[in-house]
Write a protein that holds these residues in place. Structure first.
Motif, short mmCIF file in Angstrom:
data_model
loop_
_atom_site.label_atom_id
_atom_site.label_comp_id
_atom_site.label_asym_id
_atom_site.label_seq_id
_atom_site.Cartn_x
_atom_site.Cartn_y
_atom_site.Cartn_z
N TRP A 76 0.86 -1.18 0.00
CA TRP A 76 0.00 0.00 0.00
C TRP A 76 0.90 1.22 0.00
O TRP A 76 1.90 1.28 0.71
N ASN A 82 -9.19 3.23 -1.57
CA ASN A 82 -9.48 1.93 -0.95
C ASN A 82 -8.37 0.91 -1.19
O ASN A 82 -8.61 -0.13 -1.79
N ASN A 83 -7.19 1.17 -0.71
CA ASN A 83 -6.09 0.24 -0.98
C ASN A 83 -5.41 -0.29 0.27
O ASN A 83 -4.43 -1.02 0.17
N GLN A 84 -5.91 0.07 1.46
CA GLN A 84 -5.31 -0.48 2.67
C GLN A 84 -5.49 -2.00 2.70
O GLN A 84 -6.36 -2.56 2.04
N GLN A 85 -4.67 -2.67 3.49
CA GLN A 85 -4.69 -4.13 3.48
C GLN A 85 -5.93 -4.74 4.13
O GLN A 85 -6.32 -5.85 3.79
N GLN A 87 -10.02 -3.97 5.77
CA GLN A 87 -11.15 -3.06 5.95
C GLN A 87 -12.29 -3.79 6.64
O GLN A 87 -12.67 -4.89 6.25
N GLN A 89 -16.31 -3.06 7.74
CA GLN A 89 -17.35 -2.12 7.37
C GLN A 89 -18.71 -2.56 7.89
O GLN A 89 -18.93 -3.71 8.23
N GLN A 97 -16.58 2.65 7.70
CA GLN A 97 -15.47 1.72 7.58
C GLN A 97 -14.35 2.00 8.59
O GLN A 97 -14.12 3.14 8.98
N ARG A 99 -10.36 1.17 8.50
CA ARG A 99 -9.30 0.68 7.61
C ARG A 99 -7.98 0.59 8.36
O ARG A 99 -7.62 1.48 9.12
N GLY A 101 -3.88 -0.32 7.60
CA GLY A 101 -2.94 -0.53 6.52
C GLY A 101 -1.51 -0.23 6.93
O GLY A 101 -1.27 0.45 7.93
N SER A 116 -16.89 6.49 3.88
CA SER A 116 -16.31 6.58 2.55
C SER A 116 -17.05 7.59 1.69
O SER A 116 -18.27 7.60 1.61
N TYR A 120 -13.54 11.62 7.48
CA TYR A 120 -13.05 10.78 8.58
C TYR A 120 -13.95 10.90 9.80
O TYR A 120 -14.61 11.91 10.02
#
Length: 204
Positions: A76, A82-85, A87, A89, A97, A99, A101, A116, A120
């Protein structure tokens, strides 16, 4: 009834192959494979192993060699997309969510709560009580921070403080413990972002 797949040949894996065609007519294949030599179940999608389960109940996603109960392996780059390892939700509202990462480009970990597409959200720690420790498992206060004391920060140095507050204007408030000339004291310091210009410290 039951369905049993067996492979009588020594050293050969038992495989369940699933093949389907997309709406465009493209054939796709997924495989569930058991390897008795390593005692693992592998999940293979289009030739790539995407997950594995070991005989001692460890699960790997993105890796076939998990060394913890759950290992998620992926890179990452710190992007807020939406690329964290990992999630977690909501069900009623999937945009709510949590997250987790590890930025493998800039070398830091992140925990983020958000809605999302909106922004935050707050993170609450130990709402029911008890203490929180940073750098220690022995907590005596509601928040205990254990770190290596350093000299009082000066111009051009790193703050090395126990707590650092930075505003949107980059001015700082640093709190810490120091070792100046063996005088093991504490400091509260307000300054610019380079620790070069001292700012007033107002207590009310």
């Amino acid at each position: 009834g039951n369905v049993t797949l067996s492979q009588p040949t020594n050293g050969a894996e038992a495989k369940l192959t699933l093949t389907s065609k997309s709406a465009a007519g493209n054939s796709r294949t997924g495989i569930i494979e058991y390897d008795a030599d390593v005692e693992k179940i592998f999940f293979i999608n289009e030739g790539s192993t995407v997950a594995a389960i070991t005989s001692d109940a460890k699960v790997g996603i993105g890796t076939d060699s998990p060394n913890q109960k759950l290992v998620v392996q992926a890179d990452w780059n710190g992007s807020l997309s939406n690329n964290q390892q990992l999630q977690i939700q909501g069900d009623t509202d999937t945009t709510l969510q949590l997250r987790l990462g590890y930025d493998t480009t800039n070398d830091y970990a992140e925990i983020a709560a958000l809605k999302s597409g909106t922004g935050y959200k707050n993170i609450i720690l130990n709402r029911g009580g008890a203490n929180i420790g940073i750098g220690t498992a022995s907590t005596e206060g509601k928040l205990t921070i254990s770190y290596t004391a350093a000299e009082l920060p000066t111009s051009g140095t790193t703050s090395n403080s126990a707590i650092q507050v930075i505003s949107s204007l980059n001015n700082q408030l640093n709190l810490g413990l120091n070792t100046v000339n063996g005088d093991y004291g504490a400091y509260i310091q307000a300054s610019d972002n380079n620790l070069a210009v001292p700012y007033p410290l107002n207590l009310q």
